[in-house]
Write an enzyme that holds these catalytic residues in place. Structure first.
Site: not given
Ligand SMILES: Cc1cc2nc3c(=O)[nH]c(=O)nc-3n(C[C@H](O)[C@H](O)[C@H](O)COP(=O)(O)OP(=O)(O)OC[C@H]3O[C@@H](n4cnc5c(N)ncnc54)[C@H](O)[C@@H]3O)c2cc1C
Length: 321
Positions: A137, A140-141
């Site tokens: 990303c 992000c980084d």
């Molecule tokens: C290494 C890394 C660094 C990042 N750094 C940044 C940053 O510095 N700043 C920033 O803004 N963003 C950053 N991001 C991006 C950010 O993390 C994501 O945009 C954000 O987490 C998305 O949030 P979300 O809640 O949509 O999904 P996610 O964070 O992906 O959460 C998904 C959730 O769904 C759950 N889930 C999936 N399938 C099931 C199922 N069948 N049953 C029950 N639960 C389920 C998982 O367990 C998880 O808890 C980074 C991402 C990564 C990978």
């Protein structure tokens, strides 16, 4: 013994989208439950420094931010359940979800916040260098590589956009692509080719992420030229893998409308899916921004949409009496 739990709002996923939806739904008096899935706290728990989530002057840690979000959600009345959903039935309300452990959940509304996972190359050295120079990303980084040499791996729109974005921080960006042409849109390619600080390596595959120094950090990539068989070391401090994301939507494939890349389709400007009472937020419905703050923003929208939906259902039921 099978267990069964009924709720007005079930939230699937405990990343920023799911937990923000929980905070809003709990504060609306809806007593939501969050089903955490196998990655409690979501993607941010896999990173260290987060510098772009508003409200914090200093760099914060991803896992800490997610612990705080969960604590806030619980504090206002959310029930957090450790379970992974293996099956859903959205054909009638209450929607039925079945957990891995045999628990059945019955939900008047469902907020889907299951996120998306970045695709990686799958090299052991790449895994080892995650958080030490290997990232998926640039938004992000990228900031952490100000004035440093970086590479982007990929050939689609995201790869080209990430390479262009990185020129805000780096004067030395190399795009490494395994073919001899890009899949990205023409307009993006034109901007890329015209940029003086971007170099291209065609027909090239990264075979090794090379670390060095103390503490260990990325110092280069070993890149195989597929035409000549030659391996060249490209000195870089950061490498951004941009070969796509996979939204966690397998569960819903035959029940909800998905786009061509598998993301949940929502009505423009809302989190409403094509099934009344089912809402989607965060990375599972957003293939453009993919940030914690945008996930949290759409999580808030999903809770407000669910609350409005429940209120209208209850009003209709009263009117029918
Ligand atoms: C290494 C890394 C660094 C990042 N750094 C940044 C940053 O510095 N700043 C920033 O803004 N963003 C950053 N991001 C991006 C950010 O993390 C994501 O945009 C954000 O987490 C998305 O949030 P979300 O809640 O949509 O999904 P996610 O964070 O992906 O959460 C998904 C959730 O769904 C759950 N889930 C999936 N399938 C099931 C199922 N069948 N049953 C029950 N639960 C389920 C998982 O367990 C998880 O808890 C980074 C991402 C990564 C990978």
């Amino acid at each position: 013994m099978t267990n069964s739990i009924s709720t007005r709002v079930a939230i699937l996923g405990s990343g920023p989208a799911g937990l923000t939806a929980a905070i809003y739904a709990a504060r609306a008096g809806l007593a939501p439950i969050v089903i955490q899935g196998i990655q409690p706290g979501g993607q941010l728990t896999t990173t260290t420094d987060v510098e772009n989530y508003p409200g914090f002057r200093d760099v914060i840690q991803g896992p800490w931010l997610m612990e705080e979000m969960q604590a806030q959600a619980e504090h206002v009345g959310t029930k957090i359940v450790w379970d992974h959903i293996a099956e859903v039935d959205l054909s009638r309300r209450p929607f039925r979800l079945s957990g891995d452990g045999g628990t059945h959940y019955f939900a008047d509304t469902l907020v889907i916040a299951t996120g998306a996972q970045a695709k990686w190359l799958g090299l052991p050295s790449e895994e080892h260098m995650k958080g030490r120079g290997a990232s998926a990303c640039a938004t992000c980084d990228g900031f952490f590589y100000r004035g440093k040499r970086v590479a982007v791996i990929g050939g689609g729109n995201t790869a080209v956009e990430e390479a262009l974005y990185l020129t805000n921080h780096s004067h030395d960006v190399t795009l490494i692509h395994r073919r001899d042409s890009l899949r990205a849109e023409k307009i993006l390619q034109d901007r890329l080719f015209a940029h003086p600080n971007i170099k291209l390596m065609w027909d090239s595959e990264v075979v090794e992420f090379v670390g060095g120094g103390e503490p260990e950090a990325l110092v280069g990539l070993d890149v195989l030229n597929k035409l000549t068989g030659e391996i060249t070391r490209v000195p870089v401090d950061g490498a951004f893998v941009a070969i796509g994301h996979k939204p966690a939507t397998e569960l819903f494939a035959s029940q909800l409308e998905l786009d061509e890349d598998g993301y949940i389709k929502v009505e423009l400007g809302t989190t409403r899916t094509n099934v009344a009472g089912v809402f989607a937020c965060g990375d599972v419905m957003d293939k453009i921004y993919r940030q914690a703050v945008t996930a949290a923003g759409t999580g808030c929208m999903a809770a407000l949409d669910a609350e409005k939906f429940l209120a209208s259902m209850e009003f209709e039921a009263l009117a029918a009496e």
